[in-house]
Design an enzyme around this catalytic site. Sequence first.
Site, mmCIF file in Angstrom:
data_model
loop_
_atom_site.group_PDB
_atom_site.id
_atom_site.type_symbol
_atom_site.label_atom_id
_atom_site.label_comp_id
_atom_site.label_asym_id
_atom_site.label_seq_id
_atom_site.Cartn_x
_atom_site.Cartn_y
_atom_site.Cartn_z
ATOM 1 N N GLU A 177 0.986 -1.151 -0.024
ATOM 2 C CA GLU A 177 0.063 -0.146 -0.037
ATOM 3 C C GLU A 177 0.744 1.358 0.078
ATOM 4 O O GLU A 177 0.392 2.399 -0.351
ATOM 5 C CB GLU A 177 -0.718 -0.012 1.049
ATOM 6 C CG GLU A 177 -1.780 -1.268 1.275
ATOM 7 C CD GLU A 177 -3.045 -1.140 0.334
ATOM 8 O OE1 GLU A 177 -3.373 0.053 -0.027
ATOM 9 O OE2 GLU A 177 -3.562 -2.045 0.017
ATOM 10 N N ASP A 368 8.446 21.777 -34.742
ATOM 11 C CA ASP A 368 7.782 21.598 -33.660
ATOM 12 C C ASP A 368 6.346 21.215 -33.934
ATOM 13 O O ASP A 368 6.125 20.482 -34.936
ATOM 14 C CB ASP A 368 7.820 22.639 -32.611
ATOM 15 C CG ASP A 368 7.577 22.634 -31.168
ATOM 16 O OD1 ASP A 368 6.725 22.239 -30.722
ATOM 17 O OD2 ASP A 368 8.728 22.523 -30.380
ATOM 18 N N LYS A 478 12.092 15.836 -30.080
ATOM 19 C CA LYS A 478 11.817 16.700 -28.786
ATOM 20 C C LYS A 478 10.468 15.807 -28.384
ATOM 21 O O LYS A 478 9.369 15.521 -29.139
ATOM 22 C CB LYS A 478 11.280 18.144 -29.277
ATOM 23 C CG LYS A 478 10.565 18.708 -28.032
ATOM 24 C CD LYS A 478 10.296 20.284 -28.287
ATOM 25 C CE LYS A 478 9.820 20.858 -27.168
ATOM 26 N NZ LYS A 478 9.364 22.497 -27.971
ATOM 27 N N TRP A 479 10.465 15.241 -27.195
ATOM 28 C CA TRP A 479 9.311 14.262 -26.604
ATOM 29 C C TRP A 479 8.692 14.979 -25.455
ATOM 30 O O TRP A 479 8.948 15.267 -24.613
ATOM 31 C CB TRP A 479 10.054 13.338 -26.030
ATOM 32 C CG TRP A 479 9.044 11.996 -25.312
ATOM 33 C CD1 TRP A 479 8.351 12.119 -24.449
ATOM 34 C CD2 TRP A 479 9.125 10.652 -25.978
ATOM 35 N NE1 TRP A 479 7.767 10.912 -24.623
ATOM 36 C CE2 TRP A 479 8.227 10.134 -25.208
ATOM 37 C CE3 TRP A 479 9.968 10.198 -27.070
ATOM 38 C CZ2 TRP A 479 7.775 8.859 -25.586
ATOM 39 C CZ3 TRP A 479 9.552 8.767 -27.306
ATOM 40 C CH2 TRP A 479 8.508 8.212 -26.584
ATOM 41 N N ASN A 482 1.798 16.883 -22.731
ATOM 42 C CA ASN A 482 1.231 18.462 -22.407
ATOM 43 C C ASN A 482 -0.184 18.156 -21.474
ATOM 44 O O ASN A 482 -1.125 19.263 -21.619
ATOM 45 C CB ASN A 482 0.814 19.019 -23.700
ATOM 46 C CG ASN A 482 2.161 19.882 -24.174
ATOM 47 O OD1 ASN A 482 2.703 20.595 -23.472
ATOM 48 N ND2 ASN A 482 2.380 19.496 -25.514
ATOM 49 N N CYS A 528 10.416 16.945 -22.567
ATOM 50 C CA CYS A 528 9.640 18.370 -22.438
ATOM 51 C C CYS A 528 8.291 17.694 -21.655
ATOM 52 O O CYS A 528 7.883 16.874 -22.153
ATOM 53 C CB CYS A 528 9.400 18.868 -23.832
ATOM 54 S SG CYS A 528 8.464 20.127 -23.896
ATOM 55 N N GLY A 531 7.096 22.544 -21.265
ATOM 56 C CA GLY A 531 8.382 23.202 -20.547
ATOM 57 C C GLY A 531 8.856 22.174 -19.749
ATOM 58 O O GLY A 531 9.003 20.954 -20.180
ATOM 59 N N ASP A 536 13.246 15.689 -14.463
ATOM 60 C CA ASP A 536 13.595 14.843 -13.520
ATOM 61 C C ASP A 536 14.939 14.009 -13.686
ATOM 62 O O ASP A 536 15.000 13.962 -14.908
ATOM 63 C CB ASP A 536 12.359 14.080 -12.817
ATOM 64 C CG ASP A 536 11.689 13.355 -13.827
ATOM 65 O OD1 ASP A 536 12.480 12.219 -14.482
ATOM 66 O OD2 ASP A 536 10.684 13.388 -14.185
ATOM 67 N N GLU A 616 20.133 43.089 -35.761
ATOM 68 C CA GLU A 616 19.910 41.777 -34.995
ATOM 69 C C GLU A 616 20.527 40.408 -35.215
ATOM 70 O O GLU A 616 21.131 39.556 -34.552
ATOM 71 C CB GLU A 616 18.259 41.637 -34.733
ATOM 72 C CG GLU A 616 17.669 42.522 -33.815
ATOM 73 C CD GLU A 616 16.204 42.564 -33.988
ATOM 74 O OE1 GLU A 616 15.687 43.003 -33.063
ATOM 75 O OE2 GLU A 616 15.546 42.098 -34.934
HETATM 76 C C1 DGJ Z 1 4.856 22.529 -25.092
HETATM 77 C C2 DGJ Z 1 6.180 22.727 -25.179
HETATM 78 O O1 DGJ Z 1 6.735 22.995 -24.123
HETATM 79 C C3 DGJ Z 1 6.476 23.954 -26.331
HETATM 80 O O2 DGJ Z 1 7.795 23.939 -26.369
HETATM 81 C C4 DGJ Z 1 5.885 23.414 -27.670
HETATM 82 O O3 DGJ Z 1 6.389 22.188 -28.096
HETATM 83 C C5 DGJ Z 1 4.278 23.114 -27.332
HETATM 84 N N1 DGJ Z 1 4.215 22.113 -26.345
HETATM 85 C C6 DGJ Z 1 3.799 22.351 -28.782
HETATM 86 O O4 DGJ Z 1 2.378 21.886 -28.569
#
Ligand code: DGJ
Length: 731
Positions: A177, A368, A478-479, A482, A528, A531, A536, A616
């Site tokens: 548990e 992206d 980039k994994w 969200n 990711c 963000g 971790d 720039e």
């Molecule tokens: C969240 C990520 O942190 C962003 O950089 C971007 O990739 C978006 N998702 C895309 O949906």
Amino acid sequence: MAIYFNESTRQFILRTDSSSYQMQIGKFGYLFHLYYGKRVEEMDLSYLLREVGRAFSGNPYEAGMDRNFSLDVLPQEYSTFGNGDYRTSALMVKNVDGSMETDLRYQSHRIYKGKEKLKGLPATYGEETEVETLVITLEDKVNGLQVDLSYSVFEKYDAIIRSTKLINTSEQSLTLERALTMCMDYSCPDKMDIITFYGRHAMERQLERTPLRHGKISVGSVRGCSSHHYNPMVILCNHDTGEDYGACYGFSFVYSGNFLAEVELDQSEQVRFVMGIADENFSFSLKKGESFQTPEVIGIYSSEGFHKLSSCYHHLYRKHLIRGKYRDIRRPILINNWEATYFDFDDEKLIGIAKEASKLGVELFVMDDGWFGKRNDDLTGLGDWIVNTEKIKCGLSKLCESINHLGMKFGIWFEPEMVNEDSDLYRAHPDWCLKTPSRMGNRSRYQFVLDMSRKEVIDYLYERIYAILKSANIEYVKWDMNRHLANVYSRTLPPERQGEVYHRYVLGLYELLERIITEFPDILLEGCSGGGGRFDAGMLYYTPQIWCSDNTDAIDRLKIQYGTSFGYPVNTMGAHVSACPNHQNGRITPLPTRGVVAMAGTFGYELDISKMTEEEKGIVKEQIETFKSYADLIAQGEYYRLSNAMEENVFYVAWEFVKEDKTEALLSYVQIHPQTNLLYVRIRWKGLDPRKNYKVEKEVYSGEVLMNIGYLLPVLQGDYRSFQIHIQEQA
Ligand code: DGJ
């Protein structure tokens, strides 16, 4: 020898370069904790086991009429629920008869050179010459539970890594548990604080320090991932510990799911700290012969303040946690199109941005979110990992070729764990989501979470990702992730095993990542989660860098990166220069300052370079050259925090990198607000060789002077101004 068992005192002695850890097999076979702190020569520390009779702190039956022997008072190595220790426990087991008691006694131990892998879990690794391991086996003779406590010692990094394996040796089933990784009892005389890293989306890892008070203080996550809200890294320290002095203990959980970190100050002024998988909605059933392996906790002790603690984490992670080709080589400077285009792009627009970026020296182009399915906004498409040829008209392979032709690598974004209702995947397999029967579920960013505990889901994702990665010369992924888990129910498990789903989800994620990096060892993965929501040590085992935050504002980043640096090396922190006014908070900062801040990370860009002025672009070109020349110093050098970014009304934030041989250093300074009519700011460098002379701009100073007296900083006018000073040994 890092680990030693003294037969006569029955004490285990673990030693790193600067710390000692000691425990003892005590009366009746209980395993007691004696000491963890500054390194001391071996001695019998059994005098610390004070047997004190306390009313309402009961005594095990074997103690007879002795009212002084109580598990509620004595410092334990792995505390269990139900046997008279009322403090927070590491283990809670439901026995077949419904009772909740576990009583563990020493059975045996083994010491070996090296460190074994943890099946299905991320873990630190090392050669036989680098790490030594002790496994102490405890057992409960009544319910047949065997508990293997594992301690791996990396002497050089003052690190003691703990994990626990629970094995059912009985004929009957047991249910865990609560199965935390570790328990640590301190009977120290000092007043202690706890430091945690709290936050929210786009404002992660804000350092917070608070004194312990009687009772429990805890942080954790029940979101299914480690989260933006609390990081699974905490520090316990003495009340007076600072950056360069005082005792502190770091604990970092090598896991990317739910967690609990809890500290309790008890009636006897003793401190107990526990860490592991959160027990909310956790239960794990163990049939005869089955076992449960906890993730590991990386414990590091420093008697010289937070810098030393962070430094040990940084070095350990760089060599013994992060894997793959990009562990040791410079990561490419990238440009990502997210803040440049969001979903509104096609192949031509992307090539346009890449063309400009390549002229300035950018090395990797990352496409992206929005390239697959019918994904033109965040309402649709997740799960359909098939190229949208209305947007990528030339096809993925051709797009990639065009980017390669510009001299750049090509990278791509995935969010594998998720599905939109408006997707072919959802229409075909609505049952592949986590969802409680007869309930409608919980949308977040218009998406549901796939049940990563299911083999067919992992196989589908692997097959789709494999097909995409094989179809073009993709060198970076980039994994993303969200949303957080809710409605956590898997259709494949019986009702009594639903408490396993959170953990099985994480195991599924790790399995998928492992399969991908095994098949594509040369691809650089960046973790990711909106963000830095899954920043971790567990993810770092698979993804050598993690997007630090969706907040790209340089000034907010000062705090985010400052907090992150306590437990994680700078070359794991994804950091980009973005457009102004900043998309998250509207702040306007000078382009050079955005560059200085992003250089305290992996460094890249996230804006439409083709819309920049010539001036720039000139600055960008210069930034890229600067970063390239300091990249090794930044990624491999010793990192020093020179100011406290969390201070109220902080006026400037500064940090420094020093080369291992101390011949070179780079100081970065960002002024938040100008100070009118101020005499000057003097800043003390750190980590230099006091006997070496260093050329600082046009002057020469000794290391001793720079570190003890300090360097006068130029006066800057205006908000958010910044500079870098690079110094080199003057022969
Ligand atoms: C969240 C990520 O942190 C962003 O950089 C971007 O990739 C978006 N998702 C895309 O949906």
